[in-house]
Motif scaffolding. Structure first.
Motif, PDB file in Angstrom:
ATOM      1  N   GLY A   1      -2.050   8.351  -0.920  1.00  5.62           N
ATOM      2  CA  GLY A   1      -1.791   9.493  -2.701  1.00  5.62           C
ATOM      3  C   GLY A   1      -0.414   9.139  -2.021  1.00  5.62           C
ATOM      4  N   GLN A   2       0.303   8.619  -0.635  1.00  7.42           N
ATOM      5  CA  GLN A   2       1.116   8.804   0.264  1.00  7.42           C
ATOM      6  C   GLN A   2       2.198   7.547  -0.448  1.00  7.42           C
ATOM      7  OE1 GLN A   2       1.476   8.559   4.833  1.00  7.42           O
ATOM      8  NE2 GLN A   2      -0.062  10.541   4.264  1.00  7.42           N
ATOM      9  N   LEU A   3       3.959   8.046  -1.045  1.00  6.01           N
ATOM     10  CA  LEU A   3       5.024   7.047  -1.023  1.00  6.01           C
ATOM     11  C   LEU A   3       4.864   6.439  -0.486  1.00  6.01           C
ATOM     12  CD1 LEU A   3       7.071   6.870  -3.787  1.00  6.01           C
ATOM     13  CD2 LEU A   3       8.092   8.478  -1.473  1.00  6.01           C
ATOM     14  N   SER A   4       4.996   5.217  -0.923  1.00  5.81           N
ATOM     15  CA  SER A   4       4.963   3.600  -0.170  1.00  5.81           C
ATOM     16  C   SER A   4       6.406   3.051   0.252  1.00  5.81           C
ATOM     17  CB  SER A   4       3.580   2.631   0.325  1.00  5.81           C
ATOM     18  OG  SER A   4       3.484   2.449  -1.094  1.00  5.81           O
ATOM     19  N   GLY A   5       6.784   3.439  -1.292  1.00  6.40           N
ATOM     20  CA  GLY A   5       7.730   2.275  -1.665  1.00  6.40           C
ATOM     21  C   GLY A   5       8.147   2.957  -3.771  1.00  6.40           C
ATOM     22  N   PHE A   6       8.986   1.800  -3.942  1.00  4.37           N
ATOM     23  CA  PHE A   6       9.670   2.160  -5.204  1.00  4.37           C
ATOM     24  C   PHE A   6       9.973   0.068  -5.513  1.00  4.37           C
ATOM     25  CE2 PHE A   6      11.608   6.137  -3.054  1.00  4.37           C
ATOM     26  CZ  PHE A   6      11.316   6.588  -4.288  1.00  4.37           C
ATOM     27  N   GLU A   7       9.816   0.468  -7.576  1.00  5.84           N
ATOM     28  CA  GLU A   7      10.328  -1.321  -7.576  1.00  5.84           C
ATOM     29  C   GLU A   7      11.537  -0.786  -8.906  1.00  5.84           C
ATOM     30  OE1 GLU A   7       8.318  -4.275 -10.911  1.00  5.84           O
ATOM     31  OE2 GLU A   7       6.940  -2.942 -10.509  1.00  5.84           O
ATOM     32  N   ALA A   8      12.484  -1.356  -8.184  1.00  2.00           N
ATOM     33  CA  ALA A   8      13.415  -1.497  -9.337  1.00  2.00           C
ATOM     34  C   ALA A   8      13.031  -2.327 -10.348  1.00  2.00           C
ATOM     35  CB  ALA A   8      14.726  -1.782  -8.626  1.00  2.00           C
ATOM     36  N   LEU A   9      13.960  -1.209 -11.298  1.00  2.00           N
ATOM     37  CA  LEU A   9      13.640  -1.306 -13.269  1.00  2.00           C
ATOM     38  C   LEU A   9      14.855  -1.396 -13.332  1.00  2.00           C
ATOM     39  CD1 LEU A   9      10.551  -0.209 -13.137  1.00  2.00           C
ATOM     40  CD2 LEU A   9      10.577  -2.598 -12.755  1.00  2.00           C
ATOM     41  N   ILE A  10      15.655  -2.868 -13.819  1.00  2.00           N
ATOM     42  CA  ILE A  10      16.938  -2.416 -14.652  1.00  2.00           C
ATOM     43  C   ILE A  10      16.861  -1.883 -15.954  1.00  2.00           C
ATOM     44  CG2 ILE A  10      16.566  -4.614 -16.079  1.00  2.00           C
ATOM     45  CD1 ILE A  10      19.918  -5.465 -14.695  1.00  2.00           C
TER      46      ILE A  10
ATOM     47  N   LEU B   1      14.922   9.230   4.216  1.00  2.00           N
ATOM     48  CA  LEU B   1      13.649   9.113   2.999  1.00  2.00           C
ATOM     49  C   LEU B   1      13.073   8.086   4.112  1.00  2.00           C
ATOM     50  CD1 LEU B   1      11.371   8.744   0.685  1.00  2.00           C
ATOM     51  CD2 LEU B   1      12.959   7.834   0.242  1.00  2.00           C
ATOM     52  N   HIS B   2      12.384   7.740   4.801  1.00  3.05           N
ATOM     53  CA  HIS B   2      11.843   6.897   6.021  1.00  3.05           C
ATOM     54  C   HIS B   2      11.350   6.129   5.289  1.00  3.05           C
ATOM     55  CE1 HIS B   2      15.288   7.646   8.986  1.00  3.05           C
ATOM     56  NE2 HIS B   2      15.271   8.862   8.403  1.00  3.05           N
ATOM     57  N   ASN B   3      10.884   4.619   5.864  1.00  3.90           N
ATOM     58  CA  ASN B   3       9.443   3.601   5.428  1.00  3.90           C
ATOM     59  C   ASN B   3       8.936   3.476   4.505  1.00  3.90           C
ATOM     60  OD1 ASN B   3       8.779   3.902   9.095  1.00  3.90           O
ATOM     61  ND2 ASN B   3       8.679   5.859   7.957  1.00  3.90           N
ATOM     62  N   ILE B   4      10.074   3.219   4.031  1.00  7.21           N
ATOM     63  CA  ILE B   4       8.919   3.013   2.134  1.00  7.21           C
ATOM     64  C   ILE B   4      10.459   0.984   2.030  1.00  7.21           C
ATOM     65  CG2 ILE B   4       9.655   4.767   1.352  1.00  7.21           C
ATOM     66  CD1 ILE B   4      13.099   4.338   0.312  1.00  7.21           C
ATOM     67  N   THR B   5       9.596   0.559   1.007  1.00  3.75           N
ATOM     68  CA  THR B   5       9.661  -0.683   0.234  1.00  3.75           C
ATOM     69  C   THR B   5      10.482  -0.567  -0.692  1.00  3.75           C
ATOM     70  OG1 THR B   5       8.093  -1.377   2.114  1.00  3.75           O
ATOM     71  CG2 THR B   5       8.896  -3.392   0.015  1.00  3.75           C
ATOM     72  N   MET B   6      11.290  -1.382  -1.160  1.00  6.67           N
ATOM     73  CA  MET B   6      12.158  -1.582  -2.469  1.00  6.67           C
ATOM     74  C   MET B   6      11.360  -2.955  -3.326  1.00  6.67           C
ATOM     75  SD  MET B   6      14.203  -0.220  -4.978  1.00  6.67           S
ATOM     76  CE  MET B   6      14.508   1.046  -3.629  1.00  6.67           C
ATOM     77  N   ALA B   7      11.014  -2.850  -3.951  1.00  3.96           N
ATOM     78  CA  ALA B   7      11.037  -4.541  -4.680  1.00  3.96           C
ATOM     79  C   ALA B   7      11.859  -4.247  -5.628  1.00  3.96           C
ATOM     80  CB  ALA B   7       9.077  -4.219  -5.620  1.00  3.96           C
ATOM     81  N   VAL B   8      11.793  -5.934  -5.555  1.00  7.04           N
ATOM     82  CA  VAL B   8      12.805  -6.628  -6.593  1.00  7.04           C
ATOM     83  C   VAL B   8      12.504  -7.715  -7.496  1.00  7.04           C
ATOM     84  CG1 VAL B   8      14.815  -6.998  -7.077  1.00  7.04           C
ATOM     85  CG2 VAL B   8      15.309  -5.534  -5.381  1.00  7.04           C
ATOM     86  N   ASN B   9      12.750  -7.671  -8.572  1.00  4.68           N
ATOM     87  CA  ASN B   9      12.026  -8.593  -9.015  1.00  4.68           C
ATOM     88  C   ASN B   9      13.367  -9.899  -9.687  1.00  4.68           C
ATOM     89  OD1 ASN B   9       9.300  -7.682 -10.874  1.00  4.68           O
ATOM     90  ND2 ASN B   9      10.859  -6.100 -10.827  1.00  4.68           N
ATOM     91  N   ALA B  10      12.359 -10.819  -8.875  1.00  6.09           N
ATOM     92  CA  ALA B  10      13.127 -12.464  -9.545  1.00  6.09           C
ATOM     93  C   ALA B  10      13.201 -13.343 -10.452  1.00  6.09           C
ATOM     94  CB  ALA B  10      13.475 -12.996  -7.877  1.00  6.09           C
ATOM     95  N   SER B  11      14.342 -13.551 -10.844  1.00  4.82           N
ATOM     96  CA  SER B  11      13.412 -14.622 -12.330  1.00  4.82           C
ATOM     97  C   SER B  11      13.386 -15.722 -11.717  1.00  4.82           C
ATOM     98  CB  SER B  11      15.108 -14.606 -13.160  1.00  4.82           C
ATOM     99  OG  SER B  11      14.786 -15.303 -14.307  1.00  4.82           O
ATOM    100  N   LEU B  12      13.098 -16.743 -12.251  1.00  2.00           N
ATOM    101  CA  LEU B  12      12.755 -18.258 -12.323  1.00  2.00           C
ATOM    102  C   LEU B  12      14.130 -18.624 -12.290  1.00  2.00           C
ATOM    103  CD1 LEU B  12      11.075 -20.706 -12.818  1.00  2.00           C
ATOM    104  CD2 LEU B  12      11.472 -20.641 -15.114  1.00  2.00           C
TER     105      LEU B  12
END
Length: 868
Positions: free
Chosen positions: A630-639, A687-698
């Protein structure tokens, strides 16, 4: 050996330092303006040409009680004509001019005799390094002995008269006392040495007189307008040190004391200027003693310059101030064909091609007159009569006084460069395969055609054609056969069209036709039918294979179906897609029932075009957690779009529209850059050791700019490490060209960036592509997560996806986790990461910092913080 510095031009020193007024301004208002702006002079101008000048010194001639004088226009009082100097002259030349003519101010003008600025003696003294340094002489050698000294109770008009008669710009005034006229109070030696300031005397300057005249109305004494306390120096002080004291304390006068602590006079900037002239003359005398060495050095430099000019690959031409050629170099002869003897004495007009009108040359010479130089592209004529393009630079050569002596022209033949530029222009406007105009060229011509037809009753037709199932030819027979088909297809279309039409290749297998002017419906119907016949004719490949192809076509009309290029093409595409949906190999006219666009949708499109610049977008960050603990691993960026009228809008409301109108690249870049910067900021806050997820369009992957290069640029700009970023893509990305997509993804993976396959299992029917795609994470779609516990099939499908990801050596993340039973199932079956409303909803950055506050307090490592 010291190299001489380039002379400082007086125009640079004087710019922005001038105060002006018109000739009709009352004298009182002009004096008040000088006082308000703290200027020592005001220039009287008309149409930006100087007519006269009024200075602080002139104020010594005006009595405060002479109301009539203050009411008269300044033109009755100004000094005229003015003394002027070219802005191109050097500071040294201005210094000697002011001393020779005993000027305290010098007005600076440009070549058109318009006002540029004004300089004073103070300006010349303040120029660092522009004049020869002061010699090691002391103040006693130049201090003026005729300084006006007056008791403090002297009336102002008497003080004015004394300063005027003695030609002094300042006067010493001592504090009123019973014996004030018998001796001059001085400081004790100890106080003077400690502070350099005396309180028993003051100085009245011309600026103080100006202030008094502005505030006239009551009778005051000289002591009441003095500048005090005053700074004094011993007469043994060097002139260099005295100048530095004035500069450091921003004053123009110093009281001088002798060894007996008496005051012999005042040292001013004017005195320093006189000393500078004397010192500079001594310097010139010393320089003349070494003139033979200097002459030899100059001759050597001249010889070197001549060699450089003769060897230069650029043509060089020297013209005198009367417009006659004085000299040319060998490259001039090579380019123009004129020999040196033919050119010298002639006018440069022998090179004119006739392509440029009188206005072109007028603009050129206005630039040379105003700025001293011009450069640009020009067409000239060789001796043979051939016209050729050249890049020309013209420079005005001036003497120390700023007068033009000669003009130097440097030019190069750019015929080859122009040809290359033409080739580039052709490639940028024409399709390399078919030779027909490309999309860019088509849009340009269509835009011009619509502008020409606005307000008329003429129709303009746009036909958009797409070859049906063309990808099968490439996949089955190869791209070379596909290219042959495209070339043959384009040629057939062109031969079937009227002469006044335009055919363009818009994309891979898309073509557009522009039918301008008046084509009636029956004529347009005939043209469309003829084109359909072209589609049905067989094509024979190079090896003799007979191929049958069909195409679908959409037709729109201006102004009925749209009034700009974007709307016409979009509606043509809608009509073409309708033709494909109805069986292909047909054409359709656009009608509004195909795409009923509400006013709100059009308004939303307009608002979307300005949303980035208005800063209406923001990012919400949804946390992701390790399923095991249950530890925080990252975030997804949502516009999100904070619309000023409709409130917060999710991406489903505007991302498809952004893709449709071509704004997705701009928005996608903003999301990527903002998310990366936020990750770096959080790291700086602990805030270390996190991953940021970003969506990419076709469409971002199909953009002319390589998406991997864009990612690399943003990482470099923000300083984020590549392994802290994750790019999420959907399976639809592989529908067109798997090989090209894999190449682009590998470019991103090479940066250390993780690649997540989003919405896995919802769109692509074949799993064979997974062996080739360089991805790191499979993301289980929320629809599958929602089926957990709803029958054996739903749970088994999720378990299968997790096992498949692990078998491929990939991680697995489940999105849409909303209850504990789903979380427990995913954890039990080895899912690596979880994301959903159960553990964390999307939130703005500031709210994230509040929700995970304990993590931000840890400076070096993650704490294992778990949200409640």
């Amino acid at each position: 050996m010291q190299h001489p510095r380039a002379p400082i031009r007086i125009g640079t020193l004087s710019q922005g330092k001038v105060l002006t007024c018109g000739p009709d301004m009352p004298l009182g208002e002009a004096i008040a303006l000088m006082h308000q702006q703290r200027r020592s002079s005001i220039v009287v101008t008309e149409q930006n040409r100087p007519l006269g000048v009024w200075t602080e010194h002139d104020c010594l001639t005006i009595r405060a009680n002479d109301d009539a004088a203050f009411s008269r226009p300044i033109s009755d009082w100004m000094s005229s004509p003015v003394r002027t100097m070219s802005a191109h002259a050097s500071v040294e030349a201005a210094t000697f001019r002011m001393r020779r003519d005993r000027l305290r101010h010098l007005i600076i003008i440009d070549d058109a005799e318009c006002l540029v600025g004004i300089i004073s003696q103070s300006d010349l003294i303040r120029v660092p390094g522009a004049i020869h340094p002061l010699r090691e002489r002391n103040v006693a050698s130049i201090v003026r002995r005729n300084t006006v000294c007056m008791p403090g109770d002297t009336p102002i008009d008497e003080l004015q008269a004394a300063m005027r008669d003695n030609e002094c710009d300042s006067a010493i005034v001592f504090k009123p006392a019973a014996d004030a006229k018998q001796s001059l109070p001085v400081q004790s030696p100890a106080e003077t040495e400690t502070t350099g300031i005396t309180h028993d005397i003051g100085i009245v300057t011309e600026r103080d007189i100006v202030g008094y005249l502005v505030k006239r109305g009551k009778s005051v004494t000289a002591w009441e307008i003095t500048s005090r306390p005053v700074r004094q120096i011993p007469d043994s002080t060097s002139l260099q040190d005295a100048r530095q004291i004035m500069m450091d304390h921003q004053i123009r006068h110093l009281v001088v004391t002798d060894p007996q602590h008496k005051v012999p006079g005042i040292l001013s900037f004017n005195d320093l200027l006189a000393s500078i002239e004397h010192d500079y003359l001594q310097h010139m005398h010393n320089a003349m003693e070494d003139r033979d060495t200097a002459l030899a050095r100059a001759q050597k430099a001249l010889h070197l310059s001549r060699k450089i000019i003769e060897s230069s690959p650029d043509g060089i031409i020297i013209v005198d101030d009367q417009g006659k050629i004085e000299d040319v170099n060998p490259s001039f002869t090579r380019v123009t064909g004129y020999s040196r003897s033919e050119a010298i004495g002639s006018s440069p007009n022998i090179l004119q091609s006739g392509r440029h009108d009188r206005a072109f040359y007028q603009d050129m010479w206005q630039s040379i007159t105003r700025a001293g130089r011009w450069q640009g592209e020009i067409w000239n004529r060789r001796k043979s009569g051939e016209i050729y393009p050249e890049w020309l630079s013209i420079i005005a050569i001036r003497d120390e006084e700023g007068r033009v002596l000669q003009y130097a022209g440097i030019f190069s033949d750019i015929t080859d460069r122009k040809q290359t530029s033409e080739d580039i222009r052709r490639l940028s406007h024409y399709d390399e395969l078919t030779g027909f105009p490309n999309r860019r060229r088509f849009l340009d011509v269509l835009g011009r055609t619509l502008n020409e037809q606005r307000g008329s009753k003429n129709n303009v037709a746009v036909l958009l054609i797409d070859i049906d199932n063309f990808q099968r030819i490439n996949n089955t027979l190869g791209h070379s056969v596909g290219d042959d088909v495209l070339v043959d297809f384009a040629g057939r279309l062109n031969r079937a069209l009227p002469t006044d039409t335009m055919l363009a290749r818009m994309g891979a297998d898309d073509f557009a036709i522009l039918l301008p002017q008046t084509h009636e419906n029956d004529t347009l119907e005939t043209i469309a039918q003829d084109l359909m016949e072209v589609f049905n004719q067989p094509h024979f490949s190079a090896n003799g294979t007979e191929l049958f192809i069909t195409a679908s076509m959409g037709i729109t009309l201006y102004p009925r179906d749209g009034n700009d290029t974007t709307m016409l093409l979009r509606n043509a595409e809608i009509a073409m897609l309708r033709a494909k949906n109805h069986g292909r190999n047909r054409f359709n006219y656009y009608n509004r029932s195909m795409n009923t666009v509400s006013r709100d949708t059009l308004a939303l499109e307009s608002d979307l075009r300005h949303a980035v610049e208005r800063r209406e977008f923001y990012l919400a960050y949804q946390p992701q957690f390790l399923a095991s603990n249950g530890q925080l691993s990252g975030f997804e960026a949502l516009i999100r779009w904070q619309h000023p009228k409709h409130g917060e809008l999710g991406p489903d409301r505007f991302i498809p529209l952004a893709e449709e109108i071509g704004m997705i690249d701009e928005i996608g870049l903003w999301v990527l850059r903002t998310a990366c910067m936020q990750t770096v900021q959080w790291r700086q806050k602990g805030l270390h050791n996190i991953t940021m997820a970003v969506n990419a369009s076709l469409q971002q992957f199909n953009s002319p700019i390589e998406f991997g290069d864009l990612v690399a640029s943003v990482l470099n700009e923000t300083g984020l490490a590549g392994d802290r970023l994750e790019i999420e893509i959907t399976e639809s990305l592989f529908m067109q060209d798997i090989e090209d997509t894999c190449r682009k993804l590998q470019r991103i993976s090479d940066l250390g960036v993780k690649i997540a396959l989003d919405d896995f299992g919802t769109g692509f029917s074949s799993l064979s592509y997974l062996r080739h795609v360089p991805f790191d994470v499979l993301k289980i779609d929320r629809s599958f997560v929602n089926d957990i516990g709803k029958g054996i099939g739903g749970s088994e499908l999720v378990r299968t996806i997790i096992n498949m990801a692990h078998n491929l050596g990939k991680s697995c993340i489940a999105e849409g986790v909303e209850n504990l039973s789903q979380e427990q199932f995913l954890r039990d079956h080895g899912c690596d990461f979880l994301q959903g409303f159960l553990r964390g909803r999307p939130a703005p950055a500031d709210q994230i910092e509040k929700n995970f506050a304990p993590l931000f307090s840890q400076p070096h490592s993650q704490t294992g913080y778990k949200p409640n």
